[in-house]
Design a protein around this motif. Structure first.
Motif, mmCIF file in Angstrom:
data_model
loop_
_atom_site.group_PDB
_atom_site.id
_atom_site.type_symbol
_atom_site.label_atom_id
_atom_site.label_comp_id
_atom_site.label_asym_id
_atom_site.label_seq_id
_atom_site.Cartn_x
_atom_site.Cartn_y
_atom_site.Cartn_z
ATOM 1 N N VAL A 169 0.842 -1.203 0.000
ATOM 2 C CA VAL A 169 0.000 0.000 0.000
ATOM 3 C C VAL A 169 0.878 1.255 0.000
ATOM 4 N N LEU A 227 2.355 1.709 -3.394
ATOM 5 C CA LEU A 227 1.345 2.259 -4.306
ATOM 6 C C LEU A 227 1.201 3.765 -4.103
ATOM 7 N N ARG A 241 3.923 5.782 -5.899
ATOM 8 C CA ARG A 241 3.995 5.567 -7.351
ATOM 9 C C ARG A 241 3.853 6.829 -8.210
ATOM 10 N N VAL A 274 1.239 9.387 -14.129
ATOM 11 C CA VAL A 274 1.035 8.144 -13.386
ATOM 12 C C VAL A 274 0.551 8.523 -12.000
ATOM 13 N N ASN A 275 -0.724 8.206 -11.720
ATOM 14 C CA ASN A 275 -1.275 8.445 -10.395
ATOM 15 C C ASN A 275 -1.321 7.116 -9.650
ATOM 16 N N LEU A 276 -2.108 6.996 -8.610
ATOM 17 C CA LEU A 276 -2.098 5.770 -7.812
ATOM 18 C C LEU A 276 -2.414 4.531 -8.646
ATOM 19 N N THR A 277 -3.525 4.535 -9.347
ATOM 20 C CA THR A 277 -3.915 3.366 -10.138
ATOM 21 C C THR A 277 -4.130 3.704 -11.606
ATOM 22 N N LEU A 278 -4.039 4.960 -11.968
ATOM 23 C CA LEU A 278 -4.299 5.416 -13.325
ATOM 24 C C LEU A 278 -3.015 5.897 -13.988
ATOM 25 N N THR A 279 -2.817 5.464 -15.227
ATOM 26 C CA THR A 279 -1.732 6.008 -16.051
ATOM 27 C C THR A 279 -2.374 6.563 -17.306
ATOM 28 N N ARG A 280 -2.068 7.820 -17.613
ATOM 29 C CA ARG A 280 -2.662 8.443 -18.794
ATOM 30 C C ARG A 280 -1.593 9.160 -19.600
#
Length: 156
Positions: free
Chosen positions: A63, A66, A69, A82-88
């Motif tokens: 955790v 994460l 990250r 790149v955020n916690l669970t999203l990559t754009r």
């Protein structure tokens, strides 16, 4: 007017909250080691209980990893957020504005589709001046490669 413009970093460049990352990863590693050592030292625990202790320690470390990250990477073609669970992945032309206003927890990117994307890789939490410099550098890159503008504290 170009004299007041911040110097652009050499591409590719990655912005990340380094101090926050160090604190999170150090804390995670220390907690993992402490919990694991305690699990191994307690004689009354069964092997299953010891494994559960180590699993919980690994979960805690995961955790925190994460949470460490987030980053923003800029290159010639655009920006990867790149955020916690999203990559754009964004092209430079999609970024209309780079915002880091006083009190904001992180940078927000106003996008050409009318949405706003939080970029957690630049956050003023533990290193406010570094976050302001990073936001200005990203804004400068967005202006040079696309159509970016800014609401960074102290700019103007």
């Amino acid at each position: 007017m170009s004299a007041s413009r911040p110097e652009q970093p050499t591409l590719p460049v990655t912005f990340r909250p380094t101090l926050t990352r160090v604190v999170l990863m150090s804390t995670g590693l220390a907690m993992f080691l402490v919990i694991t050592v305690i699990a191994l030292m307690l004689e009354r625990l069964t092997p299953g209980e010891r494994i559960t202790f180590v699993f919980v320690a690994a979960l805690f470390f995961g955790v925190l990893a994460l949470l460490s990250r987030p980053r923003v990477t800029a290159d010639d073609a655009g920006v990867t957020v790149v955020n916690l669970t999203l990559t754009r992945r964004l092209a430079w032309e999609e970024i209309l504005r780079v915002n880091l206003r006083s009190g904001d927890p992180w940078v927000y990117l106003d996008l050409s589709d009318g949405t706003s994307l939080p970029a957690l890789g630049i956050q003023p939490g533990l290193a406010k001046q570094q976050a302001i410099r990073d936001a200005r550098a990203l804004r400068s890159l967005a202006e040079a490669h696309g159509s970016g503008s800014d609401d960074t504290p102290g700019s103007g």
